[in-house]
Design a protein around this motif. Structure first.
Motif, short mmCIF file in Angstrom:
data_model
loop_
_atom_site.label_atom_id
_atom_site.label_comp_id
_atom_site.label_asym_id
_atom_site.label_seq_id
_atom_site.Cartn_x
_atom_site.Cartn_y
_atom_site.Cartn_z
N LEU A 33 47.15 51.75 16.90
CA LEU A 33 47.63 51.18 15.34
C LEU A 33 48.18 52.06 14.66
CD1 LEU A 33 44.38 48.61 15.09
CD2 LEU A 33 46.77 48.39 16.92
N ASP A 34 48.96 53.39 14.68
CA ASP A 34 49.84 54.03 13.93
C ASP A 34 51.17 53.45 13.57
OD1 ASP A 34 50.79 56.05 12.54
OD2 ASP A 34 50.18 57.71 13.56
N ASP A 35 51.19 52.55 12.43
CA ASP A 35 52.61 52.97 12.89
C ASP A 35 53.14 53.08 12.17
OD1 ASP A 35 52.30 52.40 9.60
OD2 ASP A 35 51.94 50.26 9.26
N GLY A 36 53.29 54.54 11.52
CA GLY A 36 54.33 55.48 10.90
C GLY A 36 54.49 55.00 9.59
N VAL A 37 53.48 54.35 9.03
CA VAL A 37 54.53 54.26 7.42
C VAL A 37 52.87 55.09 6.99
CG1 VAL A 37 54.14 52.56 5.40
CG2 VAL A 37 55.14 51.69 8.31
N THR A 38 53.39 55.68 5.83
CA THR A 38 52.50 56.50 5.29
C THR A 38 53.12 55.85 3.26
OG1 THR A 38 53.03 58.84 6.07
CG2 THR A 38 52.33 58.10 3.76
N GLN A 39 51.85 55.36 2.73
CA GLN A 39 51.97 54.64 0.99
C GLN A 39 51.29 55.43 0.43
OE1 GLN A 39 51.27 49.88 2.49
NE2 GLN A 39 53.04 49.68 1.83
N GLY A 40 51.24 56.16 -0.61
CA GLY A 40 50.67 57.64 -0.89
C GLY A 40 50.21 57.97 -0.46
N ALA A 41 48.75 57.90 -0.63
CA ALA A 41 46.86 58.79 0.33
C ALA A 41 47.27 58.30 2.04
CB ALA A 41 46.04 59.00 -0.56
N ALA A 42 47.62 56.70 2.44
CA ALA A 42 46.76 56.71 3.19
C ALA A 42 49.06 56.10 4.48
CB ALA A 42 47.30 55.18 3.30
N GLY A 43 48.06 57.46 5.75
CA GLY A 43 48.67 57.61 6.88
C GLY A 43 48.95 56.22 7.36
N GLY A 44 49.71 56.18 8.65
CA GLY A 44 49.88 55.33 9.83
C GLY A 44 48.93 54.23 10.04
N ARG A 45 48.18 55.47 10.56
CA ARG A 45 46.62 55.45 10.67
C ARG A 45 45.47 54.39 10.06
NH1 ARG A 45 45.00 59.16 15.25
NH2 ARG A 45 43.20 58.22 14.62
N ASP A 46 45.89 54.32 8.77
CA ASP A 46 45.03 53.93 7.83
C ASP A 46 45.71 52.61 7.42
OD1 ASP A 46 43.78 55.83 6.82
OD2 ASP A 46 45.38 57.24 6.05
N TRP A 47 44.72 51.43 7.68
CA TRP A 47 44.78 50.35 7.51
C TRP A 47 44.04 49.47 6.63
CZ3 TRP A 47 46.75 47.07 12.26
CH2 TRP A 47 48.00 47.43 12.40
N ARG A 48 44.27 48.42 5.45
CA ARG A 48 43.42 47.65 5.31
C ARG A 48 43.14 46.94 5.79
NH1 ARG A 48 42.44 49.07 0.21
NH2 ARG A 48 44.67 49.41 -0.19
N THR A 49 41.51 46.68 5.78
CA THR A 49 40.26 45.50 6.45
C THR A 49 41.34 44.34 5.94
OG1 THR A 49 38.64 46.98 6.43
CG2 THR A 49 38.83 44.09 7.61
N THR A 50 41.68 43.82 7.81
CA THR A 50 42.22 42.24 7.46
C THR A 50 40.92 41.28 7.12
OG1 THR A 50 44.56 43.05 8.68
CG2 THR A 50 43.80 40.57 8.35
N PRO A 51 41.24 40.48 6.11
CA PRO A 51 40.64 39.20 6.29
C PRO A 51 40.94 37.89 7.12
CG PRO A 51 41.39 39.90 4.12
CD PRO A 51 41.61 40.72 4.93
#
Length: 106
Positions: A33-51
């Protein structure tokens, strides 16, 4: 299966409980699920748990819509969700169908 570790059924708010089936936190969901997008300290493998509320209204799944079925979305989970995804895969067919039915009703 362990999905509720991240997809928490309820959360307290100032005006009472809500039932988003999410802890709203970032989790490492693995290389698939790594999308290669970095936002702040969150890398591409880090996703917020979707409700999971409103899941029944969606036609595509995961934050970027790459999964076309709920089952495919579950199967693609890795990282912190590897054990839960493995337990889902090991469920007997009737238990897996019941869980998918529950998710489709959210």
């Amino acid at each position: 299966t362990g999905c509720a570790t991240c997809h928490t059924p309820s959360l307290p708010t100032a005006s009472g409980e809500i039932h988003p089936y999410s802890d709203l936190l970032l989790h490492d969901v693995g290389p698939t699920l790594d999308d290669g997008v970095t936002q702040g300290a969150a890398g591409g493998r880090d996703w917020r748990t979707t409700p999971l509320w409103g899941l029944r209204l969606r036609q595509r799944f995961l934050h970027d819509g790459r999964a076309r079925t709920i089952e495919a979305a579950i199967r693609d989970h890795g990282g912190e969700a590897t054990v839960a995804a493995g337990r889902f895969a090991e469920l007997p067919p009737e238990a897996r169908a019941a869980l998918l039915g529950f998710l489709a009703s959210r």
